[in-house]
Scaffold this motif. Structure first.
Motif, mmCIF file in Angstrom:
data_model
loop_
_atom_site.group_PDB
_atom_site.id
_atom_site.type_symbol
_atom_site.label_atom_id
_atom_site.label_comp_id
_atom_site.label_asym_id
_atom_site.label_seq_id
_atom_site.Cartn_x
_atom_site.Cartn_y
_atom_site.Cartn_z
ATOM 1 N N PRO B 116 37.236 46.403 48.843
ATOM 2 C CA PRO B 116 38.284 46.951 47.975
ATOM 3 C C PRO B 116 38.274 48.478 47.898
ATOM 4 O O PRO B 116 39.272 49.086 47.525
ATOM 5 C CB PRO B 116 37.955 46.342 46.599
ATOM 6 N N VAL B 118 38.074 50.608 50.457
ATOM 7 C CA VAL B 118 38.876 51.222 51.515
ATOM 8 C C VAL B 118 40.266 50.624 51.636
ATOM 9 O O VAL B 118 41.189 51.266 52.116
ATOM 10 C CB VAL B 118 38.184 51.135 52.903
ATOM 11 N N LEU B 119 40.424 49.389 51.168
ATOM 12 C CA LEU B 119 41.724 48.735 51.229
ATOM 13 C C LEU B 119 42.707 49.460 50.309
ATOM 14 O O LEU B 119 42.363 49.762 49.173
ATOM 15 C CB LEU B 119 41.537 47.302 50.739
ATOM 16 N N PRO B 120 43.942 49.765 50.787
ATOM 17 C CA PRO B 120 44.894 50.418 49.879
ATOM 18 C C PRO B 120 45.110 49.580 48.617
ATOM 19 O O PRO B 120 45.442 48.397 48.696
ATOM 20 C CB PRO B 120 46.170 50.498 50.710
ATOM 21 N N LEU B 122 47.401 49.511 46.450
ATOM 22 C CA LEU B 122 48.750 48.977 46.237
ATOM 23 C C LEU B 122 48.930 47.634 46.936
ATOM 24 O O LEU B 122 49.601 46.750 46.416
ATOM 25 C CB LEU B 122 49.793 49.954 46.775
ATOM 26 N N THR B 123 48.314 47.489 48.112
ATOM 27 C CA THR B 123 48.433 46.227 48.837
ATOM 28 C C THR B 123 47.794 45.103 48.029
ATOM 29 O O THR B 123 48.378 44.037 47.850
ATOM 30 C CB THR B 123 47.752 46.332 50.218
ATOM 31 N N PHE B 124 46.604 45.367 47.478
ATOM 32 C CA PHE B 124 45.953 44.339 46.658
ATOM 33 C C PHE B 124 46.740 44.102 45.366
ATOM 34 O O PHE B 124 46.893 42.962 44.933
ATOM 35 C CB PHE B 124 44.504 44.732 46.334
ATOM 36 N N LEU B 126 49.965 44.377 44.783
ATOM 37 C CA LEU B 126 51.138 43.551 45.073
ATOM 38 C C LEU B 126 50.724 42.112 45.375
ATOM 39 O O LEU B 126 51.334 41.159 44.888
ATOM 40 C CB LEU B 126 51.913 44.135 46.268
ATOM 41 N N ALA B 127 49.642 41.962 46.166
ATOM 42 C CA ALA B 127 49.158 40.624 46.502
ATOM 43 C C ALA B 127 48.776 39.869 45.231
ATOM 44 O O ALA B 127 49.113 38.693 45.070
ATOM 45 C CB ALA B 127 47.961 40.723 47.447
ATOM 46 N N LEU B 129 49.912 40.343 42.180
ATOM 47 C CA LEU B 129 51.133 39.999 41.431
ATOM 48 C C LEU B 129 51.775 38.735 41.994
ATOM 49 O O LEU B 129 52.114 37.802 41.255
ATOM 50 C CB LEU B 129 52.130 41.169 41.490
ATOM 51 N N MET B 130 51.927 38.704 43.343
ATOM 52 C CA MET B 130 52.554 37.534 43.965
ATOM 53 C C MET B 130 51.737 36.271 43.695
ATOM 54 O O MET B 130 52.265 35.231 43.329
ATOM 55 C CB MET B 130 52.644 37.738 45.482
ATOM 56 N N TYR B 131 50.426 36.393 43.885
ATOM 57 C CA TYR B 131 49.522 35.251 43.749
ATOM 58 C C TYR B 131 49.571 34.680 42.342
ATOM 59 O O TYR B 131 49.826 33.493 42.141
ATOM 60 C CB TYR B 131 48.117 35.732 44.102
ATOM 61 N N VAL B 213 45.594 52.902 38.801
ATOM 62 C CA VAL B 213 47.044 52.812 38.841
ATOM 63 C C VAL B 213 47.529 51.618 39.667
ATOM 64 O O VAL B 213 48.323 50.822 39.183
ATOM 65 C CB VAL B 213 47.664 54.126 39.378
ATOM 66 N N LEU B 217 49.843 48.910 37.914
ATOM 67 C CA LEU B 217 51.267 49.100 38.195
ATOM 68 C C LEU B 217 51.964 47.768 38.402
ATOM 69 O O LEU B 217 53.070 47.544 37.915
ATOM 70 C CB LEU B 217 51.416 49.964 39.457
ATOM 71 N N PHE B 218 51.303 46.845 39.123
ATOM 72 C CA PHE B 218 51.933 45.575 39.430
ATOM 73 C C PHE B 218 51.675 44.512 38.369
ATOM 74 O O PHE B 218 52.497 43.647 38.150
ATOM 75 C CB PHE B 218 51.448 45.065 40.796
#
Lengths: 279, 273
Positions: B116, B118-120, B122-124, B126-127, B129-131, B213, B217-218
């Protein structure tokens, strides 16, 4: 307690990561393969839509370039500051490290807000230039890439300085003295002794600054405005404004892949330079 | 020869000195400027500020006018406390479990737990939120706590693993050969010795959660508002001058925290190492 049982201590975290880290990311990939924003029809339409549009490549390139520019700017002023730190007496070193670390404890949003006050129409820079008579009307600094890069330079600077300073303080001071005693100028000592030896710190700093500035959503939107479009803004618009989740998923995978590609290239470079220094 | 050197050295001092001074100016000036504009008498945030007043601080601390901000502060503190608590529990257990394994699987697991960082984010975000939405959870602070735990636990794992690697294995062996149970050894020998590492990681994790953030944010909504997201809202359309007062409070808090950390654990010394 035997080996097997000790290994089991990782299970709670492993389960948590499987359930709330891996599963969401897999679902993100799954959602991207749906063609409609209701997520009912499987298909590649969103991938075709994103990668078939030249605008997407411009946004990806702009985002990566923003990261590169920020990295260059933090090196340009951060590296000299690390050099000054290295030569400073211990008392001054304490003050410098305090000044360098404190912004890290300060919210990114506060640091972003500070630049609105500095760069705005009625901001410090404009007031100063106007009163000196250098310009006759306020410059537009907010909502330009230049303003954004300047702001990100300050916001990301600690991430460059800390790895640099930690590597530099471990350098053997005798090496610099030897270089000087053998007749090398300070510039030559810098480029042939200090820079190669501090490479692991420099690479680590570049990596952190790049990853952080390309995904700095709040700084990008508040200082860059809505006209400068980077991948994070696109993800936010598509997911929370337009509610096209499959498309947002495709864009966020693009962000993930482009950031990870640059980061792994940099860390590969770092390992090579590390090998060069010690071998 | 000697003369050329001194000229070169002069230019070195000049160039490096100027750039370093510029770096210091860029780091310090915005913070000082924000702090001074927060005391303005005017209705807008200009520099130099006109007069001196505490009007924006009064507006900020007014319970009815700034209820939303207070709510966001409390939410942020609650999420940071719980996500750090879970992070300390899961993270230090995992560090103990991984400490003495040298096999491939342990290295893979370690890389997975650190990813986590190095992973952006925002990608996590959003993921997540969807999940959570697609499996039917309603937005709540608990989900934000779970998300923050994932992105902040690497700090705890890293500092705890670092203290464990400095631990002399003989301590553990002698405790056990003297008949102490595994749990007793953990409680009386290992934990006290790695406590500073866990504490340092918990501090970093707490601060990272307060400042987060991308996940908030999500996952946050109007009801589960978080401080950084609320502050973003205060800057987005029309600039709300109370944000200068919020910044003033946070700058003071960061400054005091630095002093406390310096006195208690020697933070700057640790960060240099």
């Amino acid at each position: 307690m035997n080996k097997l049982a000790e290994w089991q201590l990782t299970l709670p975290l492993a389960l948590a990561f499987a359930a709330i880290f891996l599963a969401p990311l897999l679902m993100l990939v799954g959602v991207s393969f749906f063609s409609d924003d209701k997520i009912t029809q499987p298909g590649f339409a969103q991938w075709v839509k994103f990668y078939g549009d030249p605008f997407s490549y411009k946004v990806i390139a702009d985002t990566m370039l923003l990261g590169v520019k920020t990295v260059c700017a933090t090196i340009l002023v951060g590296y000299p500051l690390a050099l000054v730190y290295l030569d400073a007496p211990p008392r001054l070193q304490k003050v410098l490290i305090f000044v360098i670390v404190m912004p890290l404890l300060l919210s990114v949003v506060v640091r972003t807000f500070a630049w609105i006050v500095v760069l705005g129409r009625e901001g410090v820079v404009n007031q100063l230039l106007l009163s000196l008579g250098i310009i006759s009307e306020p410059l537009r600094l907010l909502q330009t890439e230049l303003g954004l890069v300047i702001s990100l330079t300050q916001i990301e600077m600690p991430l460059m300085l800390l790895p640099l300073i930690s590597v530099m303080s471990r350098l053997d001071p005798n090496l610099r003295d030897a270089s000087a005693a053998l007749g090398a100028s300070r510039w030559r000592t810098l480029f042939t002794v200090i820079v190669p030896l501090s490479m692991p710190g420099l690479v680590a700093g570049c990596l952190l600054v790049f990853a952080s500035s390309t995904t700095a959503f709040i700084s990008q939107t508040v200082i860059g405005g809505v006209r400068l479009i980077y991948l994070p803004l696109l993800i936010w618009q598509q997911s929370l404004v337009v509610f096209n989740w499959p498309f947002a998923a495709v864009v966020s995978i693009a962000l993930l892949i482009s950031v990870l590609t640059v980061v792994s290239a940099l860390s590969w470079l770092g390992r090579r330079s590390g090998g060069y220094v010690h071998g | 020869m000697g003369r050329r050197h001194s000229l070169g050295d002069l230019s070195y001092g000049l160039v490096i000195g100027t750039l370093a001074a510029l770096a210091l100016l860029i780091i310090v000036a915005p913070v000082v400027i924000v702090l001074s504009t927060s005391f303005t008498e005017g209705r807008s945030l200009k520099f130099p500020p006109t007069g001196f007043s505490l009007q924006w601080y009064e507006a900020l601390f007014d319970p009815s006018k700034s209820r939303q901000i207070h709510r966001a502060v409390l939410n942020s503190l609650e999420v940071a406390a719980w996500s750090t608590a879970f992070g300390v529990l899961f993270g230090s257990l995992a560090a103990l479990g991984l400490a003495r394994s040298r096999n491939r699987l342990a290295r893979v697991a370690d890389g997975f737990f650190m990813s986590p960082l190095v992973l952006p984010g925002l990608t996590f975000g959003l993921a997540a939120l969807m999940y959570f939405t697609l499996i039917g959870f309603r937005p709540s602070l608990n989900l934000i706590i779970a998300g923050h735990m994932i992105v902040t636990v690497p700090f705890i794992l890293r500092t705890t693993a670092a203290s464990l690697s400095q631990l002399d294995p003989a301590l553990n062996d002698s405790s056990q050969s003297l008949g102490a149970s595994w749990l007793y050894t953990l409680r009386r020998v290992t934990l006290p010795l790695i406590a500073p590492g866990i504490f340092a990681g918990a501090f970093l994790a707490f601060m990272a959660s307060i400042d987060n953030v991308p996940v908030s944010l999500f996952l946050s909504t109007a009801r589960t508002d978080m401080l950084p997201i609320r502050m973003w809202g205060m800057m987005e359309s029309t600039l709300d001058p109370r944000i200068a007062a919020v910044s003033g409070v946070l700058i003071t808090a960061a400054f005091l925290l630095m002093l406390v950390m310096e006195w208690t654990v020697g933070l700057t010394r640790r960060m240099r190492e």
